[in-house]
Scaffold this motif. Sequence first.
Motif, PDB file in Angstrom:
ATOM      1  N   UNK A  14       6.868  14.435 -32.865  1.00 55.11           N
ATOM      2  CA  UNK A  14       6.268  14.612 -31.538  1.00 55.11           C
ATOM      3  C   UNK A  14       4.795  14.991 -31.660  1.00 55.11           C
ATOM      4  N   UNK A  15       4.474  15.850 -32.609  1.00 54.49           N
ATOM      5  CA  UNK A  15       3.075  16.244 -32.804  1.00 54.49           C
ATOM      6  C   UNK A  15       2.238  15.065 -33.309  1.00 54.49           C
ATOM      7  N   UNK A  67      -0.866  13.782 -31.280  1.00 58.93           N
ATOM      8  CA  UNK A  67      -2.102  14.204 -31.908  1.00 58.93           C
ATOM      9  C   UNK A  67      -2.295  15.700 -31.870  1.00 58.93           C
ATOM     10  N   UNK A  68      -1.190  16.451 -31.785  1.00 59.58           N
ATOM     11  CA  UNK A  68      -1.255  17.917 -31.741  1.00 59.58           C
ATOM     12  C   UNK A  68      -0.779  18.500 -33.072  1.00 59.58           C
ATOM     13  N   UNK A  69      -0.777  19.829 -33.162  1.00 52.54           N
ATOM     14  CA  UNK A  69      -0.370  20.485 -34.410  1.00 52.54           C
ATOM     15  C   UNK A  69       0.508  21.684 -34.082  1.00 52.54           C
ATOM     16  N   UNK A  70       1.642  21.839 -34.770  1.00 51.18           N
ATOM     17  CA  UNK A  70       2.487  23.015 -34.537  1.00 51.18           C
ATOM     18  C   UNK A  70       1.815  24.270 -35.081  1.00 51.18           C
ATOM     19  N   UNK A  71       2.242  25.426 -34.576  1.00 49.32           N
ATOM     20  CA  UNK A  71       1.637  26.654 -35.067  1.00 49.32           C
ATOM     21  C   UNK A  71       2.104  26.962 -36.485  1.00 49.32           C
ATOM     22  N   UNK A  72       1.431  27.919 -37.112  1.00 50.92           N
ATOM     23  CA  UNK A  72       1.678  28.210 -38.530  1.00 50.92           C
ATOM     24  C   UNK A  72       3.106  28.663 -38.781  1.00 50.92           C
ATOM     25  N   UNK A  73       3.653  29.471 -37.859  1.00 49.98           N
ATOM     26  CA  UNK A  73       5.014  29.969 -38.049  1.00 49.98           C
ATOM     27  C   UNK A  73       6.019  28.817 -38.029  1.00 49.98           C
TER      28      UNK A  73
END
Length: 216
Positions: free
Chosen positions: A109-110, A114-120
């Motif tokens: 999905x990211x 063109x998005x990025x999941x958070x570090x956690x």
Amino acid sequence: MIKLHGIPLSPYYNKVKIALLEKGVNFQEVVTTPSQEDELLEKSPMGKIPYVEINGHPLAESTVILEWLEDAYPTASLLPPTPNGRALARELTAMLELYVMQPASPLIRHMLKGSKPDAAKCEDIRQALARGIGAVAKLAQFRPWLAGEDFSFADLSAAGVLPVVARLSQSFLGEDMTQRLEGCPDYLRRLGERPSVARVWTERDVSLAALMARRD
């Protein structure tokens, strides 16, 4: 005539497509995206791809489709000849799809957005992938194929799953997690030399390039 519904970006679609090519079955591809529309739900009850139509009879779920093909076209078998070998091929298929592909799936999905999941979230995915790949490593034979001497269901699944997970994990986790599977580079090279896999990978890459161009 078998109609194969789905898109070349799906590892599960590609698993079935490779099987059809390996068995020399005449089939037609129909571009179909997942949906909860009534028309699709009548043929794939969860609205998922791939599904096939066999002389008008719909059948969903990629592994179920493989089992049907194995029953309908027993020549050019895609399961080893012994009960233990067949069980191992099925076990590896399940491991790859449940514990390698599924943990990586949120990253798709990211990629599309063109998005990025958070570090956690990335760390959670990394740990889940490490565990899943470790489980596959305990079972993998590489002699020369994943379940031993015979090209099997396990290799169909690996041909769909491993390149996708490699791309996603490299892009979002900064590490190609499939490299933790010892012998994976040589194994993927052998897969890519198989005509059925080479064709499917080429057509997948063309579809992905077109999708990314539209996104940009």
